[in-house]
Structures are given as C-alpha cells and as structure tokens.
Design a protein around this motif. Structure first.
Motif, short mmCIF file in Angstrom:
data_model
loop_
_atom_site.label_atom_id
_atom_site.label_comp_id
_atom_site.label_asym_id
_atom_site.label_seq_id
_atom_site.Cartn_x
_atom_site.Cartn_y
_atom_site.Cartn_z
N UNK A 47 0.81 -1.23 0.00
CA UNK A 47 0.00 0.00 0.00
C UNK A 47 0.84 1.27 0.00
N UNK A 48 1.98 1.20 -0.61
CA UNK A 48 2.87 2.36 -0.77
C UNK A 48 3.29 2.98 0.55
N UNK A 49 3.10 2.23 1.67
CA UNK A 49 3.55 2.77 2.95
C UNK A 49 5.07 2.90 2.96
N UNK A 50 5.72 1.85 2.49
CA UNK A 50 7.17 1.83 2.40
C UNK A 50 7.55 0.59 1.61
N UNK A 51 8.55 0.74 0.76
CA UNK A 51 8.95 -0.41 -0.03
C UNK A 51 9.84 -1.36 0.77
N UNK A 52 10.69 -0.82 1.65
CA UNK A 52 11.66 -1.68 2.33
C UNK A 52 11.94 -1.15 3.72
N UNK A 53 12.09 -2.05 4.65
CA UNK A 53 12.46 -1.68 6.01
C UNK A 53 13.57 -2.60 6.51
N UNK A 54 14.50 -2.04 7.25
CA UNK A 54 15.59 -2.81 7.84
C UNK A 54 15.50 -2.69 9.36
N UNK A 55 15.64 -3.81 10.05
CA UNK A 55 15.53 -3.76 11.50
C UNK A 55 15.77 -5.11 12.13
N UNK A 56 15.14 -5.34 13.25
CA UNK A 56 15.34 -6.60 13.96
C UNK A 56 14.21 -6.90 14.90
N UNK A 57 14.16 -8.17 15.35
CA UNK A 57 13.14 -8.63 16.28
C UNK A 57 13.81 -9.35 17.44
N UNK A 58 13.29 -9.15 18.62
CA UNK A 58 13.74 -9.88 19.81
C UNK A 58 12.53 -10.50 20.47
N UNK A 59 12.69 -11.74 20.93
CA UNK A 59 11.58 -12.44 21.56
C UNK A 59 12.07 -13.20 22.78
N UNK A 60 11.28 -13.16 23.82
CA UNK A 60 11.54 -13.94 25.02
C UNK A 60 10.51 -15.07 25.06
N UNK A 61 10.99 -16.32 24.97
CA UNK A 61 10.10 -17.47 24.83
C UNK A 61 10.00 -18.26 26.13
N UNK A 62 8.81 -18.82 26.32
CA UNK A 62 8.54 -19.68 27.47
C UNK A 62 7.88 -20.96 26.98
N UNK A 63 8.47 -22.12 27.34
CA UNK A 63 7.91 -23.41 26.93
C UNK A 63 7.45 -24.18 28.16
N UNK A 64 6.13 -24.32 28.36
CA UNK A 64 5.63 -25.02 29.54
C UNK A 64 5.53 -26.53 29.37
N UNK A 65 5.61 -27.03 28.13
CA UNK A 65 5.37 -28.46 27.91
C UNK A 65 6.19 -28.96 26.73
N UNK A 66 6.60 -30.22 26.81
CA UNK A 66 7.35 -30.89 25.74
C UNK A 66 6.58 -32.11 25.29
N UNK A 67 6.53 -32.32 23.97
CA UNK A 67 5.80 -33.44 23.40
C UNK A 67 6.74 -34.31 22.57
N UNK A 68 6.29 -35.51 22.29
CA UNK A 68 7.07 -36.45 21.48
C UNK A 68 8.53 -36.47 21.96
N UNK A 69 9.45 -36.49 20.99
CA UNK A 69 10.87 -36.53 21.35
C UNK A 69 11.32 -35.21 21.95
N UNK A 70 11.03 -34.12 21.25
CA UNK A 70 11.44 -32.82 21.78
C UNK A 70 10.60 -31.69 21.19
N UNK A 71 9.37 -31.96 20.74
CA UNK A 71 8.47 -30.89 20.30
C UNK A 71 8.11 -30.02 21.50
N UNK A 72 7.91 -28.73 21.23
CA UNK A 72 7.61 -27.83 22.34
C UNK A 72 6.47 -26.89 21.98
N UNK A 73 5.63 -26.68 22.96
CA UNK A 73 4.63 -25.62 22.90
C UNK A 73 5.29 -24.37 23.45
#
Length: 536
Positions: A47-73
């Motif tokens: 929508x012509x807001x901007x063609x390109x943006x440069x930046x980064x993302x940071x996330x803090x993750x919490x996993x309360x449960x593990x499934x199968x061999x090592x799947x995680x919610x």
C-alpha cells in the motif's frame, strides 16, 4: 490476572483434548524452559507505505510443555524495530510489540520447524523533520522458522512471516518480513542436566574368590536409556568401586544411541586382591558414569548402584569348575606341607610303581598321621547344592589343614592343592551328589597297562588319570583308589572329569595372606613308616 487464569485453563483443557484424541501426544514431564531469540529482518510493506524496512526482532520465549521426542509448545513476548526507508532516505521508524504462540516440530536431531501466531500493537513514530505524522494500531500475523541446533542451548534459524497492520477503521498495510536469527536457551545453558537414565539394574552377588574372573565375565547388566532431545554420540560407560578397584573399568562404548533408545550393558570389573579380605557378607556401592556428547556438547551422568559382596569362602555349584578357584598350589600352608612330604619320602620311592602314584600315597600317609578327617557339613553339603544357585561355604586349603578336616569339596580342594604344589596335575571328578578328585599318573596309556595295578585308571585327552576318593582319609590308600575308580564306573555317563588346568582358565586360583600359617607337622619317622607299609 483473571483473564490470564482463564486463558491458562482454556489452553490446558485444549491440550488435554488434543492429546486424548491423538492429535498431540501427551506431554513429557520436563521442567519449563526459557529462551531468547534475536534476528535481523528485512521487511516489505504494501500500500505504498514503504517499499523496504531494515531492522530486527527480539523475543523472550517460554515453553511449559514438551511433546514427542522434543516438540515444544511455546509462548513468547516479542518486539520489532524497523527503519522504514523510502526514496533512499530514512523516512519513519516502525515499532511493534506483542505476544506469540507456536509449536516447535522436531524434524531430526538438529532440524526443527517452528510456526507461530502473532498479535500485538504497532507504532510508526512521528518524524518531525520530514513532517510525517505518527500512527498506531493493532496487528496480527504469523511466522515460520526453520531452526538448526548447533548446541543443545544454541540454535540458528531462517524465518519468514506476515503481519497485517490495522487501524480502527481498516487495514493500513500488509508486511512481509524475513531474516536469519539466533536463539539461546537459558534453561539448557545455565541449568546443567543430563537426560539419560538407568531404569533397570540386575547385578548378581559378588564372589571375592572370582575377582579375576570378573575382568572378562559379567556379573550383571544395566539398561541405559537415552531420554535426551537427540541422539547421543561417543558414549562411554564406566564402572568403579572405590573399595576394591584402583581404576574405573570401561564396560560399554557406543558410537551412537538414538533418542528414546535403550541399550543393555554387561558389567565387568577390574577388581584387586584386596577383595579377598571380605570375611562376611555386606552391601557394596559402585558408581556408573556415562560420558557422551549431545549435539557436540560433552555431558556426563552418574548413578550409584548397590549390590551384595559375599564372604571370600562363598561359592555356588552352578558351575563345578568354580571350585578350582579355591584349589591353589600357591597356598603357603599346603605348599610347605606337600614339599616337606616329598622331601621326606624322595629317597624311599620304588621303581615298579609310577612316581606320581607314590607321591600321592605319601601325601595320604602324611595327612592320615596329621589327623585329617572327613566331616559332613549338614548345612553346606555338595549333594544338596550341586547344580544350583544356593550359596555354599568352601574352605581354602590352609583352613582345611588348620581345622584338621572338611567335607568332600573341602578335601578335594586341599588334595588338589597339595598334589599341584609338587607338580602333579589334578582334576575334579563329579558324580551325582558327590565330588572327589583324580590325579595324573605320569605314565602313557601303553605304560599304564603294565604299571598301574588292577587297571584302575581313566584316559582322557591322552592323560592317564587315577580316580582318588579323598573322603576315605582315615582308611587305606588302596581302598581310596579302588573306591574312586568303582564310583567312576558306576556313574557311567553321569560322571565328569574336570582338569584343574582347564578350570583355572575360567576361574583363576587364588590364595590369601592368611594361608602362610603354621601347623604341627607329623613326625618324619611316622610318615616314612606309613609310606613303607603302603599298598597300591
């Protein structure tokens, strides 16, 4: 707080329903995990807001449960910063922050796929220089990441995602972002733990007299289970007992054990002679240590095992060869007794009787003059224990000489030790309910036909053996020889002859320091007189 509680209950119920229906396997009981992700991103706005943006993302993750061999919610709190570039100049700065929920699928030991849903608030910061107003609204979207586990706690990832930027009265823009990232799992990195276990332990009681036998022959097994998130490699399993071992023994080595796999390991041990000081039954502990690598990270696990160590006189008759461990020509008391007898009669031997038979007769005379007796032990009889796992009490040669007697197995052990001490080969003879001995006549089969009285001998593997009933120690030597042969003949195929040389290959003969004991040796004249009157 009330809203969070409702969401938690809803998620728990949803997971249980999915698990019950088979959509998801039940979670494993593992501790919650925390991690942080950081990745630079390239963002495209529509929508012509901007063609390109440069930046980064940071996330803090919490996993309360593990499934199968090592799947995680996974649940996360995350934020992004993007510098929106338009026509080659810095136009505006974009910031969003919100929450995410996803599920990390294990594709292989190192590769994972991580789809997640996103929601939150976005802001475009006012740029006064370029007279651009600020904007804010809410967003929703999704992201797909492919992770590569470098170490258990360190992952590299490729990710791509979509966000819909919304105002109260409609959509402002759609954005697509992509980038590479890195994740650090605090729980795995800072809280060291090993997820392997030993669910099964089957150790037999330890018999001190067989300490040399355990170098190559196991006395039990353990089961090692790999519960780690991936296959473990370069696995080495060690067994160590501080009391009776100078160094740990390598009992298992594996190039790779797959995730969820269990392997059986036989327990051997390089024990030292100090275990022969064990005079009574006791509980003993040992350490099993497992050293391995998980995704190239060195880890280890230790577990203490308990088992019974029996007295040094203990044995079972599961294998008759085991008694050979007690029959030692190095038993000091037996060695001195036998060599002294040989030196006494050496100048009185006859030329018409094989020398080995005469020396066996001389030992018979000396033991009779010494006062050796056959004593039946009602609580530890060979006839009751033969072929079974019942623990029997056997005497070392010096003990039988010191006690002036023993039962059939004790007398067999002592007589074999005496004969072997002066270079005469011996064997155990077993018939149903009884054990006695045979000794090497020292002559060939052809010579035996003319030199051995009455033809009372047994030929096995080219050796002419003389059966010898050692329990008739208070009777006559010729009766002991005749009885030994008649018992062999009567038993037929049920009789067995076990050369000590062969038995020692599996159960090494041992002697104890206490064997260097003094006994009252009979008078030389009495031995010579008895030897001169000996009949064969």
């Amino acid at each position: 707080m009330k809203l969070v509680s409702k969401k938690s209950v809803f998620c728990a119920v949803l997971l249980y329903v999915f698990s019950f229906c088979g959509i998801l396997p039940l979670a494993q009981a593992k501790a919650a995990e925390f991690s942080i992700r950081a990745f630079p991103i390239y963002t495209y706005f529509s929508n012509d807001l901007c063609k390109l943006g440069l930046g980064g993302t940071a996330a803090f993750d919490f996993s309360p449960a593990t499934f199968r061999a090592n799947d995680k919610l996974l649940f996360s709190v995350q934020g992004s910063y993007v510098n929106m570039i338009e026509d080659g100049i810095n136009a505006e700065n974009y910031i969003d922050y919100g929450i995410g929920a996803g599920y990390s699928f294990r594709l292989s030991d190192r590769f994972y796929m991580y789809p997640e849903l996103l929601g939150g608030i976005w802001t475009i910061i006012q740029n006064k220089k370029n007279k651009l107003p600020s904007e804010r609204g809410f967003l929703y979207g999704a992201r797909l990441s492919f992770e590569f586990h470098i170490l258990p706690e360190l992952y590299a990832s490729l990710n791509a995602g979509y966000k819909s930027l919304n105002l109260l009265d409609g959509i402002l823009s759609h954005s697509i972002h992509a980038g590479i990232g890195i994740t650090y799992n605090f729980s795995k990195g800072l809280r060291y733990s090993s997820n392997i276990s030993i669910p099964e332990v089957d150790l037999s009681p330890l018999f001190p007299v067989f300490y040399a036998h355990y170098i190559d022959n196991p006395f039990g097994t353990i089961t090692l289970a790999n519960n780690e998130e991936a296959a473990i490699t370069d696995v080495h399993v060690y067994f160590y007992n501080e009391q009776y071992m100078l160094a740990r023994t390598l009992v298992g080595s594996f190039d790779k054990i797959k995730q969820g796999e269990q392997v059986k390991i036989q327990i051997t041990a390089l024990l030292n002679e100090s275990i022969l000081s064990q005079l009574s039954e006791s509980m003993t502990t040992a350490q099993v240590t497992v050293e391995y690598k998980l995704l190239n990270k060195a880890k280890d696990y230790s577990q203490t095992l308990s088992f019974t160590t029996l007295s040094r006189n203990s044995m079972t008759w599961e294998d008759d060869r085991q008694a050979a461990a007690f029959a030692s020509p190095r038993d000091s008391c037996a060695q001195k007794f036998a060599r002294q007898v040989k030196s006494i009669v050496k100048s009185s031997v006859r030329k018409d009787i094989p020398l080995n038979i005469q020396y066996a007769g001389a030992l018979f005379c000396a033991l009779k003059e010494y006062g050796i007796n056959y004593v039946i032990d009602p609580s530890s009889a060979y006839s009751d224990n033969t072929g079974g796992l019942t623990i029997d009490f056997l005497q070392f040669p010096y003990q039988t000489l010191s006690y002036h007697g023993g039962d059939c197995d004790d007398l067999s052990i002592m007589n074999c030790s005496l004969l072997e001490a002066i270079g005469i080969k011996t064997a155990f003879v077993t018939i149903p309910g009884h054990i006695y001995i045979a000794f090497d006549s020292g002559v060939s089969e052809e010579e035996a036909k003319t030199q051995i009285p009455n033809g009372h001998y047994v030929v096995k593997d080219g050796v002419v053996w003389i059966p010898y009933e050692i329990t008739l120690c208070t009777d006559t030597f010729d009766l002991a020889l005749r009885t030994g042969y008649s018992q062999w003949e009567k038993a037929g195929e049920a009789a067995a002859l076990i050369p000590l040389k062969d038995a020692w290959a599996a159960f090494k003969a041992v002697s104890v320091p206490e064997s260097d004991t003094s006994i009252q040796f009979p008078e030389h004249e009495r031995i010579l007189k008895s030897f001169a009157n000996l009949t064969y």
